[in-house]
Write an enzyme that holds these catalytic residues in place. Structure first.
Site, short mmCIF file in Angstrom:
data_model
loop_
_atom_site.label_atom_id
_atom_site.label_comp_id
_atom_site.label_asym_id
_atom_site.label_seq_id
_atom_site.Cartn_x
_atom_site.Cartn_y
_atom_site.Cartn_z
N PRO A 157 0.84 -1.20 0.00
CA PRO A 157 0.00 0.00 0.00
C PRO A 157 0.87 1.25 0.00
O PRO A 157 1.96 1.25 0.59
CB PRO A 157 -0.81 -0.13 1.29
CG PRO A 157 -0.04 -1.06 2.16
CD PRO A 157 0.73 -1.97 1.24
N HIS A 158 0.43 2.27 -0.70
CA HIS A 158 1.22 3.49 -0.78
C HIS A 158 0.29 4.68 -1.00
O HIS A 158 -0.81 4.53 -1.53
CB HIS A 158 2.27 3.41 -1.89
CG HIS A 158 1.71 3.00 -3.21
ND1 HIS A 158 1.44 1.69 -3.53
CD2 HIS A 158 1.37 3.73 -4.30
CE1 HIS A 158 0.96 1.62 -4.76
NE2 HIS A 158 0.90 2.85 -5.25
N ALA A 159 0.77 5.84 -0.57
CA ALA A 159 -0.06 7.04 -0.67
C ALA A 159 0.82 8.27 -0.61
O ALA A 159 1.92 8.24 -0.08
CB ALA A 159 -1.07 7.07 0.48
#
Length: 154
Positions: A65-67
């Site tokens: 997951p990345h943001a």
């Protein structure tokens, strides 16, 4: 760039059973808040928003997951090893037990992509994943992630 520059030892944890992606993203937000001073709510919301575009479970029990987070000045990461694998809607439909989250500045371009490629290469290494799954000590997990040939960016 190498993983030791983006992954603080405080941002590596082992957790038992995770009940949902929301709970996982909440825990990642809490780790990012503790290790890097990020807002739990901003981090949670950014992870949820990114995940709504498509699952970040990349297969073989791994999720990335990345943001992008406003106000962040560099790419940082958090790693969780789940003692009980969870459903993550991964591309191979296998449950996930290794989660490496990345948080990048809202304006970042190439640094975010380089970090994502670096982490992806590292987490595709079967030997690295085997070692991660065989250890439950956060300091040992951090050492595994930050050492070895896969940690160098191209």
């Amino acid at each position: 760039m190498d993983i030791s520059k983006i992954l603080d030892p405080q941002a590596v944890k082992v957790v038992g059973k995770m009940t949902s992606k929301k709970r996982l993203f909440q825990d990642l937000g809490e780790i990012a808040a503790s290790a890097y001073g990020l807002s739990v709510n901003d981090t949670f919301d950014a992870l949820q928003e990114r995940e709504s575009l498509g699952p970040t479970g990349v297969g073989h029990g791994v999720a990335l997951p990345h943001a992008r987070i406003a106000g962040l000045d560099r790419v940082v990461g958090a790693f969780l090893r789940l003692e009980s694998p969870m459903d993550f809607d991964a591309v191979d439909r296998q449950p996930v037990d290794l989660v490496f989250a990345l948080f990048a500045p809202a304006e970042s371009g190439v640094d975010h992509l380089k970090a994502l490629a670096l982490v992806s290469r590292t987490m595709r290494d079967g030997d690295v994943c085997t070692k991660l799954r065989a250890n439950a000590d956060p300091a040992t997990l951090h050492a595994i992630l930050t050492e070895g040939p896969a940690t160098k960016a191209a």
